[in-house]
Design a protein around this motif. Structure first.
Motif, PDB file in Angstrom:
ATOM      1  N   ALA A   1       0.417  -0.850  -0.094  1.00  9.00           N
ATOM      2  CA  ALA A   1      -0.118  -0.239   0.079  1.00  9.00           C
ATOM      3  C   ALA A   1       0.513   0.923   0.673  1.00  9.00           C
ATOM      4  O   ALA A   1       2.299   1.133   0.218  1.00  9.00           O
ATOM      5  N   ARG A   2       0.294   2.208  -0.927  1.00  7.21           N
ATOM      6  CA  ARG A   2       0.866   3.447  -0.934  1.00  7.21           C
ATOM      7  C   ARG A   2       0.620   4.432   0.894  1.00  7.21           C
ATOM      8  O   ARG A   2      -0.558   4.983   0.668  1.00  7.21           O
ATOM      9  N   ILE A   3       1.530   4.802   1.227  1.00  6.76           N
ATOM     10  CA  ILE A   3       0.771   5.938   2.576  1.00  6.76           C
ATOM     11  C   ILE A   3       1.703   7.061   2.615  1.00  6.76           C
ATOM     12  O   ILE A   3       2.982   6.691   1.969  1.00  6.76           O
ATOM     13  N   VAL A   4       1.266   8.516   2.386  1.00  3.92           N
ATOM     14  CA  VAL A   4       1.651   9.667   2.531  1.00  3.92           C
ATOM     15  C   VAL A   4       1.656  10.690   4.000  1.00  3.92           C
ATOM     16  O   VAL A   4       0.704  10.136   4.590  1.00  3.92           O
ATOM     17  N   ILE A   5       3.172  10.379   4.389  1.00  2.00           N
ATOM     18  CA  ILE A   5       3.439  11.342   5.577  1.00  2.00           C
ATOM     19  C   ILE A   5       4.094  12.137   5.797  1.00  2.00           C
ATOM     20  O   ILE A   5       4.697  12.775   4.862  1.00  2.00           O
ATOM     21  N   VAL A   6       3.200  13.423   6.271  1.00  2.00           N
ATOM     22  CA  VAL A   6       3.251  14.632   6.098  1.00  2.00           C
ATOM     23  C   VAL A   6       3.623  15.372   7.551  1.00  2.00           C
ATOM     24  O   VAL A   6       2.585  15.316   8.349  1.00  2.00           O
ATOM     25  N   GLU A   7       4.740  15.531   7.833  1.00  4.58           N
ATOM     26  CA  GLU A   7       4.918  15.380   8.903  1.00  4.58           C
ATOM     27  C   GLU A   7       6.680  16.415   9.039  1.00  4.58           C
ATOM     28  O   GLU A   7       7.453  15.842   8.177  1.00  4.58           O
ATOM     29  N   ASP A   8       6.390  17.957   9.211  1.00  5.19           N
ATOM     30  CA  ASP A   8       7.807  18.605   9.622  1.00  5.19           C
ATOM     31  C   ASP A   8       8.732  18.323  10.561  1.00  5.19           C
ATOM     32  O   ASP A   8       9.962  18.967  10.264  1.00  5.19           O
TER      33      ASP A   8
END
Length: 228
Positions: free
Chosen positions: A3-10
């Motif tokens: 599966a494709r996971i997108v993590i948005v974390e600075d």
């Protein structure tokens, strides 16, 4: 490949740790640091799960979550919010905004991975399995093999990845830009016409050198795998 996971974390060190642990589970992970960048990316291709930090530059995670829930194409996108505050009201606000789960920092990396996989299992269990079957095509992620009518299909790595992406949503028409994003992310240096070359190779492979209509060309729109 899973599966494709997108993590948005600075917080880059945290993001890299989360990415690394998800990849160990066979998941495809893309990391971003800005909310507005994530919004632009998601408009091109929806991931299987979106992980958002609550506070992000550009657009906050909570605001992006609200925006996505107002869009028909993303209304069922699984979203996990990460927050620094253990306050119950904030967690409730995150869930009310449309998040499927909310994790309070600091959290166990193992717990994070388990929650992501459990969410995948509930919303799209097929992406966690090794086998995908559509009509007389069978794709095995674990062995990286494809069979059609019990005959093995020989494919290159790019054609394999392209076929897996198409098999996950048979009948759905994908534009060249969406297919490019599934293969190389948002790499603008890759010409969209390269997709035509890989589609041609994929057709030749699954057709054993003969033309058939398993992969349809939809004029002016893109390509689709026949849903039989």
């Amino acid at each position: 490949m899973g599966a494709r996971i997108v993590i948005v974390e600075d917080d880059e060190p945290l993001r890299l740790i989360l990415e690394q642990n998800l990849r160990k589970e066979g998941l495809t992970v893309e990391g971003l640091s800005r909310g507005d960048e994530a919004e632009a990316r998601i408009e091109k291709s929806l991931p299987d799960i979106l992980v958002l930090d609550w506070t992000l530059p550009g657009i906050s995670g909570i605001d992006l979550c609200r925006r996505l829930r107002s869009r028909p194409e993303a209304i069922s996108l699984p979203i996990v919010l990460l927050t620094d505050l253990a306050d119950e009201d904030e967690r409730i606000a995150g869930l009310a905004a449309g998040a499927d789960d909310c994790l309070v920092k600091p959290f166990s990396t193992m717990e994070f991975v388990v929650r992501v996989k459990n969410l995948l299992r509930r919303t799209n269990p097929a992406v966690l399995g090794h086998m995908i079957k559509v009509g007389d095509l069978t794709l095995d992620r674990a062995s990286h093999r494809v069979h059609r009518q019990q005959r093995e299909v020989r494919l290159g790595p790019t054609e394999f990845k392209l076929l897996e992406f198409l098999m996950r949503s048979p009948g759905k028409v994908y534009s060249r830009s969406e297919l490019r994003a599934s293969l190389w992310g948002d790499d603008a240096t890759v010409d969209e016409r390269v997709i035509d070359v890989h589609i041609g190779r994929l057709r030749k492979g699954i057709g054993f050198g003969k033309a058939d209509n398993v992969i349809r060309t939809v004029r002016g729109a893109g390509y689709a795998l026949s849903d039989y």
